[in-house]
Motif scaffolding. Structure first.
Motif, mmCIF file in Angstrom:
data_model
loop_
_atom_site.group_PDB
_atom_site.id
_atom_site.type_symbol
_atom_site.label_atom_id
_atom_site.label_comp_id
_atom_site.label_asym_id
_atom_site.label_seq_id
_atom_site.Cartn_x
_atom_site.Cartn_y
_atom_site.Cartn_z
ATOM 1 N N LYS A 9 24.871 13.317 -0.160
ATOM 2 C CA LYS A 9 25.550 13.504 -1.440
ATOM 3 C C LYS A 9 26.975 12.951 -1.370
ATOM 4 C CE LYS A 9 22.753 17.631 -2.336
ATOM 5 N NZ LYS A 9 22.790 19.060 -2.744
ATOM 6 N N PRO A 10 27.648 12.830 -2.545
ATOM 7 C CA PRO A 10 28.973 12.184 -2.565
ATOM 8 C C PRO A 10 29.985 12.743 -1.561
ATOM 9 C CG PRO A 10 28.166 12.441 -4.795
ATOM 10 C CD PRO A 10 27.171 13.148 -3.907
ATOM 11 N N ASP A 11 29.955 14.043 -1.305
ATOM 12 C CA ASP A 11 30.925 14.588 -0.334
ATOM 13 C C ASP A 11 30.654 14.059 1.066
ATOM 14 O OD1 ASP A 11 28.554 16.226 -0.535
ATOM 15 O OD2 ASP A 11 29.494 17.681 0.801
ATOM 16 N N GLY A 12 29.389 13.918 1.428
ATOM 17 C CA GLY A 12 29.023 13.395 2.748
ATOM 18 C C GLY A 12 29.384 11.933 2.904
ATOM 19 N N VAL A 13 29.160 11.152 1.846
ATOM 20 C CA VAL A 13 29.506 9.718 1.892
ATOM 21 C C VAL A 13 31.015 9.568 2.009
ATOM 22 C CG1 VAL A 13 29.506 7.549 0.578
ATOM 23 C CG2 VAL A 13 27.458 8.999 0.593
ATOM 24 N N GLN A 14 31.736 10.301 1.169
ATOM 25 C CA GLN A 14 33.194 10.201 1.149
ATOM 26 C C GLN A 14 33.811 10.614 2.485
ATOM 27 O OE1 GLN A 14 34.598 11.557 -2.521
ATOM 28 N NE2 GLN A 14 36.515 10.444 -2.263
ATOM 29 N N ARG A 15 33.198 11.571 3.153
ATOM 30 C CA ARG A 15 33.747 12.052 4.426
ATOM 31 C C ARG A 15 33.279 11.229 5.621
ATOM 32 N NH1 ARG A 15 31.837 17.906 4.495
ATOM 33 N NH2 ARG A 15 32.801 17.940 6.552
ATOM 34 N N GLY A 16 32.511 10.183 5.362
ATOM 35 C CA GLY A 16 32.116 9.295 6.459
ATOM 36 C C GLY A 16 31.035 9.871 7.348
ATOM 37 N N LEU A 17 30.110 10.636 6.760
ATOM 38 C CA LEU A 17 29.081 11.300 7.568
ATOM 39 C C LEU A 17 27.737 10.570 7.583
ATOM 40 C CD1 LEU A 17 29.802 15.014 6.517
ATOM 41 C CD2 LEU A 17 30.503 13.845 8.620
ATOM 42 N N ILE A 18 27.655 9.399 6.947
ATOM 43 C CA ILE A 18 26.356 8.709 6.854
ATOM 44 C C ILE A 18 25.759 8.463 8.247
ATOM 45 C CG2 ILE A 18 25.171 6.567 6.173
ATOM 46 C CD1 ILE A 18 27.109 6.330 3.832
ATOM 47 N N GLY A 19 26.560 7.919 9.135
ATOM 48 C CA GLY A 19 26.065 7.584 10.474
ATOM 49 C C GLY A 19 25.581 8.812 11.228
ATOM 50 N N LYS A 20 26.356 9.868 11.184
ATOM 51 C CA LYS A 20 25.993 11.099 11.900
ATOM 52 C C LYS A 20 24.704 11.700 11.362
ATOM 53 C CE LYS A 20 30.268 12.883 13.806
ATOM 54 N NZ LYS A 20 31.599 12.539 13.290
ATOM 55 N N ALA A 106 29.139 21.561 6.152
ATOM 56 C CA ALA A 106 29.439 22.000 4.786
ATOM 57 C C ALA A 106 29.974 23.417 4.784
ATOM 58 C CB ALA A 106 28.195 21.900 3.919
ATOM 59 N N LEU A 107 30.674 23.755 3.711
ATOM 60 C CA LEU A 107 31.281 25.073 3.616
ATOM 61 C C LEU A 107 31.092 25.679 2.233
ATOM 62 C CD1 LEU A 107 32.867 27.002 5.411
ATOM 63 C CD2 LEU A 107 34.975 25.904 4.627
ATOM 64 N N ARG A 108 31.197 24.843 1.204
ATOM 65 C CA ARG A 108 31.159 25.362 -0.175
ATOM 66 C C ARG A 108 29.772 25.318 -0.764
ATOM 67 N NH1 ARG A 108 34.989 21.910 -3.438
ATOM 68 N NH2 ARG A 108 33.750 22.744 -5.137
ATOM 69 N N LYS A 109 29.391 26.393 -1.429
ATOM 70 C CA LYS A 109 28.109 26.468 -2.107
ATOM 71 C C LYS A 109 28.028 25.352 -3.156
ATOM 72 C CE LYS A 109 25.428 30.434 -3.534
ATOM 73 N NZ LYS A 109 25.538 31.770 -4.119
ATOM 74 N N GLY A 110 26.930 24.633 -3.167
ATOM 75 C CA GLY A 110 26.773 23.556 -4.146
ATOM 76 C C GLY A 110 27.248 22.213 -3.616
ATOM 77 N N VAL A 111 28.202 22.221 -2.683
ATOM 78 C CA VAL A 111 28.702 20.964 -2.110
ATOM 79 C C VAL A 111 28.223 20.946 -0.664
ATOM 80 C CG1 VAL A 111 30.764 19.564 -1.671
ATOM 81 C CG2 VAL A 111 30.688 21.082 -3.640
ATOM 82 N N ASN A 112 26.972 20.503 -0.490
ATOM 83 C CA ASN A 112 26.331 20.769 0.800
ATOM 84 C C ASN A 112 25.765 19.527 1.509
ATOM 85 O OD1 ASN A 112 24.206 20.401 -0.915
ATOM 86 N ND2 ASN A 112 23.400 22.479 -0.782
ATOM 87 N N VAL A 113 26.441 18.380 1.306
ATOM 88 C CA VAL A 113 26.258 17.152 2.097
ATOM 89 C C VAL A 113 24.923 16.431 1.907
ATOM 90 C CG1 VAL A 113 26.274 16.130 4.442
ATOM 91 C CG2 VAL A 113 27.859 17.960 3.874
ATOM 92 N N ILE A 114 23.821 17.178 1.863
ATOM 93 C CA ILE A 114 22.521 16.492 1.892
ATOM 94 C C ILE A 114 21.495 17.135 0.966
ATOM 95 C CG2 ILE A 114 21.755 17.845 3.912
ATOM 96 C CD1 ILE A 114 20.640 14.647 4.553
ATOM 97 N N HIS A 115 20.662 16.271 0.400
ATOM 98 C CA HIS A 115 19.494 16.743 -0.361
ATOM 99 C C HIS A 115 18.225 16.385 0.399
ATOM 100 C CE1 HIS A 115 16.490 17.274 -3.499
ATOM 101 N NE2 HIS A 115 16.005 16.113 -3.100
ATOM 102 N N GLY A 116 17.239 17.280 0.362
ATOM 103 C CA GLY A 116 15.914 16.973 0.898
ATOM 104 C C GLY A 116 14.851 17.541 -0.024
ATOM 105 N N SER A 117 13.816 16.754 -0.313
ATOM 106 C CA SER A 117 12.734 17.213 -1.194
ATOM 107 C C SER A 117 12.103 18.486 -0.636
ATOM 108 C CB SER A 117 11.644 16.143 -1.314
ATOM 109 O OG SER A 117 12.199 14.899 -1.628
#
Ligand code: DAT
Ligand code: MG
Length: 149
Positions: A9-20, A106-117
């Motif tokens: 999600k946008p917070d993960g991309v913005q924080r540079g977490l794609i590679g991890k 992640a820390l905040r409810k709703g802003v949780n870095v990743i989505h999975g089906s």
């Protein structure tokens, strides 16, 4: 092979977490089938979160998911839904176990870095919302450790 839709999600991309994040799924032995950066449209977001349209947080959810680029992916493997949701961790980052993506990043409810089906049926719907057939790679990973034995 079973496949699922995962999205940083946008917070993960913005924080540079794609590679991890990608590294965790690769190391688990899952197979990457497709991946791209996407600026999600409101229409795509509304379709993606359709099941939550009556929830009080729906508006916020759409605003957040369209706030910047996301990294959409398709991954394949055995028991893919259960395996990837376990790696992602619980929806609420406060309850997500350390060692999971949400538990670690992640820390905040709703802003949780990743989505999975959440099931194979929603995975197919979500894949169709974000990818065309031509964008899916077709190749075999030597990822199953048993095959090398
Ligand atoms: P998941 O993403 O684990 O499948 P979900 O489908 O229940 O969880 O909810 C979709 C997203 O909506 C979730 O990742 C974050 C947000 N969300 C869920 N419950 C929420 C709540 N009570 N308050 C704010 N955002 C929430
Ligand atoms: Mg869900």
């Amino acid at each position: 092979m079973e496949r699922t839709f995962l999205m940083i999600k946008p917070d993960g991309v913005q924080r540079g977490l794609i590679g991890k994040v990608i590294q965790r799924f690769e190391e688990k032995g899952l197979q990457l089938v497709a991946a791209k950066l996407v600026q999600i449209t409101m229409a795509q977001a509304a379709a993606h979160y359709e099941e939550h349209r009556d929830k009080p947080f729906f508006g916020e959810l759409l605003e957040y998911i369209t706030s910047g680029p996301s990294f959409a992916m398709i991954w394949a493997g055995e028991e893919i839904i259960q395996v990837t949701r376990a790696i992602n961790g619980k929806t609420n980052p406060v309850e997500a176990a350390p060692g999971t993506i949400r538990g670690d990043y992640a820390l905040r409810k709703g802003v949780n870095v990743i989505h999975g089906s959440d099931c194979l049926e929603s995975a197919e719907k979500e894949i169709a919302n974000f990818f065309t057939h031509e964008e899916l790679a077709c190749f075999l990973y030597p990822a199953d450790p048993k095959e090398g034995m």
